[in-house]
Write a protein that holds these residues in place. Structure first.
Motif, PDB file in Angstrom:
ATOM      1  N   ALA A 113      72.033  54.573  -9.246  1.00  0.00           N
ATOM      2  CA  ALA A 113      71.765  55.883  -8.662  1.00  0.00           C
ATOM      3  C   ALA A 113      70.316  56.265  -8.930  1.00  0.00           C
ATOM      4  O   ALA A 113      69.747  55.900  -9.970  1.00  0.00           O
ATOM      5  CB  ALA A 113      72.705  56.914  -9.271  1.00  0.00           C
ATOM      6  N   PRO A 114      69.695  57.024  -8.002  1.00  0.00           N
ATOM      7  CA  PRO A 114      68.308  57.459  -8.242  1.00  0.00           C
ATOM      8  C   PRO A 114      68.224  58.307  -9.512  1.00  0.00           C
ATOM      9  O   PRO A 114      69.160  59.011  -9.865  1.00  0.00           O
ATOM     10  CB  PRO A 114      67.967  58.291  -7.002  1.00  0.00           C
ATOM     11  N   ILE A 119      64.784  62.518  -7.994  1.00  0.00           N
ATOM     12  CA  ILE A 119      65.463  63.564  -7.214  1.00  0.00           C
ATOM     13  C   ILE A 119      64.638  64.847  -7.241  1.00  0.00           C
ATOM     14  O   ILE A 119      64.395  65.455  -6.208  1.00  0.00           O
ATOM     15  CB  ILE A 119      66.879  63.827  -7.780  1.00  0.00           C
ATOM     16  N   ARG A 120      64.204  65.245  -8.442  1.00  0.00           N
ATOM     17  CA  ARG A 120      63.448  66.501  -8.569  1.00  0.00           C
ATOM     18  C   ARG A 120      62.102  66.404  -7.857  1.00  0.00           C
ATOM     19  O   ARG A 120      61.678  67.350  -7.195  1.00  0.00           O
ATOM     20  CB  ARG A 120      63.253  66.835 -10.054  1.00  0.00           C
ATOM     21  N   ALA A 121      61.404  65.274  -7.978  1.00  0.00           N
ATOM     22  CA  ALA A 121      60.095  65.116  -7.334  1.00  0.00           C
ATOM     23  C   ALA A 121      60.238  65.193  -5.812  1.00  0.00           C
ATOM     24  O   ALA A 121      59.477  65.909  -5.134  1.00  0.00           O
ATOM     25  CB  ALA A 121      59.467  63.788  -7.745  1.00  0.00           C
ATOM     26  N   LYS A 122      61.214  64.455  -5.253  1.00  0.00           N
ATOM     27  CA  LYS A 122      61.417  64.477  -3.800  1.00  0.00           C
ATOM     28  C   LYS A 122      61.898  65.856  -3.341  1.00  0.00           C
ATOM     29  O   LYS A 122      61.514  66.331  -2.281  1.00  0.00           O
ATOM     30  CB  LYS A 122      62.443  63.410  -3.394  1.00  0.00           C
ATOM     31  N   ALA A 126      59.994  68.259  -0.707  1.00  0.00           N
ATOM     32  CA  ALA A 126      60.662  68.716   0.510  1.00  0.00           C
ATOM     33  C   ALA A 126      60.693  70.243   0.574  1.00  0.00           C
ATOM     34  O   ALA A 126      60.559  70.837   1.655  1.00  0.00           O
ATOM     35  CB  ALA A 126      62.082  68.154   0.575  1.00  0.00           C
ATOM     36  N   ALA A 127      60.838  70.898  -0.579  1.00  0.00           N
ATOM     37  CA  ALA A 127      60.864  72.367  -0.606  1.00  0.00           C
ATOM     38  C   ALA A 127      59.519  72.933  -0.160  1.00  0.00           C
ATOM     39  O   ALA A 127      59.463  73.949   0.541  1.00  0.00           O
ATOM     40  CB  ALA A 127      61.218  72.862  -2.001  1.00  0.00           C
ATOM     41  N   LYS A 128      58.425  72.278  -0.567  1.00  0.00           N
ATOM     42  CA  LYS A 128      57.097  72.729  -0.131  1.00  0.00           C
ATOM     43  C   LYS A 128      56.932  72.540   1.372  1.00  0.00           C
ATOM     44  O   LYS A 128      56.322  73.361   2.047  1.00  0.00           O
ATOM     45  CB  LYS A 128      56.012  71.949  -0.870  1.00  0.00           C
ATOM     46  N   LYS A 129      57.494  71.439   1.886  1.00  0.00           N
ATOM     47  CA  LYS A 129      57.317  71.096   3.298  1.00  0.00           C
ATOM     48  C   LYS A 129      58.273  71.890   4.210  1.00  0.00           C
ATOM     49  O   LYS A 129      57.859  72.375   5.266  1.00  0.00           O
ATOM     50  CB  LYS A 129      57.536  69.597   3.467  1.00  0.00           C
ATOM     51  N   TYR A 130      59.559  72.024   3.808  1.00  0.00           N
ATOM     52  CA  TYR A 130      60.573  72.608   4.696  1.00  0.00           C
ATOM     53  C   TYR A 130      61.125  73.951   4.213  1.00  0.00           C
ATOM     54  O   TYR A 130      61.912  74.577   4.906  1.00  0.00           O
ATOM     55  CB  TYR A 130      61.745  71.628   4.873  1.00  0.00           C
ATOM     56  N   GLY A 131      60.733  74.356   3.005  1.00  0.00           N
ATOM     57  CA  GLY A 131      61.199  75.637   2.491  1.00  0.00           C
ATOM     58  C   GLY A 131      62.354  75.472   1.526  1.00  0.00           C
ATOM     59  O   GLY A 131      63.190  74.589   1.666  1.00  0.00           O
ATOM     60  N   MET A 147      69.065  70.961  -8.562  1.00  0.00           N
ATOM     61  CA  MET A 147      68.892  69.503  -8.571  1.00  0.00           C
ATOM     62  C   MET A 147      69.281  68.893  -9.920  1.00  0.00           C
ATOM     63  O   MET A 147      69.760  67.778  -9.984  1.00  0.00           O
ATOM     64  CB  MET A 147      67.453  69.144  -8.207  1.00  0.00           C
ATOM     65  N   THR A 148      69.104  69.626 -10.991  1.00  0.00           N
ATOM     66  CA  THR A 148      69.452  69.114 -12.315  1.00  0.00           C
ATOM     67  C   THR A 148      70.959  68.901 -12.443  1.00  0.00           C
ATOM     68  O   THR A 148      71.397  67.962 -13.100  1.00  0.00           O
ATOM     69  CB  THR A 148      68.964  70.101 -13.407  1.00  0.00           C
ATOM     70  N   ASN A 149      71.759  69.761 -11.811  1.00  0.00           N
ATOM     71  CA  ASN A 149      73.217  69.664 -11.892  1.00  0.00           C
ATOM     72  C   ASN A 149      73.816  68.726 -10.851  1.00  0.00           C
ATOM     73  O   ASN A 149      75.037  68.637 -10.759  1.00  0.00           O
ATOM     74  CB  ASN A 149      73.851  71.044 -11.732  1.00  0.00           C
ATOM     75  N   LEU A 150      73.003  68.058 -10.074  1.00  0.00           N
ATOM     76  CA  LEU A 150      73.500  67.161  -9.028  1.00  0.00           C
ATOM     77  C   LEU A 150      74.111  65.918  -9.661  1.00  0.00           C
ATOM     78  O   LEU A 150      73.441  65.205 -10.417  1.00  0.00           O
ATOM     79  CB  LEU A 150      72.335  66.773  -8.101  1.00  0.00           C
TER      80      LEU A 150
END
Length: 170
Positions: A113-114, A119-122, A126-131, A147-150
């Motif tokens: 698993a990643p 996960i947090r970096a991606k 994505a949050a900066k790019k898509y909100g 993301m930490t609880n994923l």
């Protein structure tokens, strides 16, 4: 019986005489009152006749009465006898289109698993790019608050959905 004779050499003279007579009658209060009483009596008689005719006629159904209209094209379905139309094999009803089923959620590829850091970096990228609301919606869909609880088994799905964000906004 009352007879009034209007004469004139031309139709216009006869009309003029009739108008003058009517004006004279209407200017006399006694004639005017008598004419009104006669008109009222005639209207009263007309109302009585209309009420009597309505009483003789069968009552109509109210407009909101729920009755299925007859089919003017032929006898009722299932009717038999001399007036019944010949029976033909009816065409089957048209199929009801089914809702397209959603594709099952992508399963993570077998293997490792990643990492949480990936996960947090991606996710931050994505949050900066898509909100941030778009990322929160994906996390909520996967049953995680952040993301930490994923869970590990859903991290690969999360990354695939992040990549899908770019495709839907293109």
């Amino acid at each position: 019986m009352v007879e009034i004779k209007v004469t004139g050499n031309t139709p216009l003279e006869a009309l003029s005489s009739l108008t003058a007579f009517a004006t004279h009658c209407m200017s006399n209060k006694d004639v005017w009152n008598a004419a009104n009483r006669i008109l009222e009596a005639e209207r009263h008689e007309e109302r009585k006749k209309a009420a009597a005719q309505a009483a003789e006629q069968p009552p109509e159904f109210p407009k909101d009465y729920d009755v299925a209209p007859e089919d003017p094209s032929g006898p009722a379905a299932g009717a038999t006898g001399p007036s019944a139309a010949p029976t033909e094999k009816a065409a089957p009803p048209a199929p009801v289109p089914e809702k397209p089923q959603e594709a099952p959620a992508p399963q993570p590829a077998p293997g490792k698993a990643p990492s949480l850091e990936d996960i947090r970096a991606k996710g931050i990228e994505a949050a900066k790019k898509y909100g941030q609301p778009a990322i929160k919606a994906i996390l909520k869909e996967l049953g995680a608050e952040n993301m930490t609880n994923l869970p590990e088994d859903k991290r690969a799905v999360f990354l695939e959905k992040l990549e899908g964000l770019g495709e839907s906004n293109a």
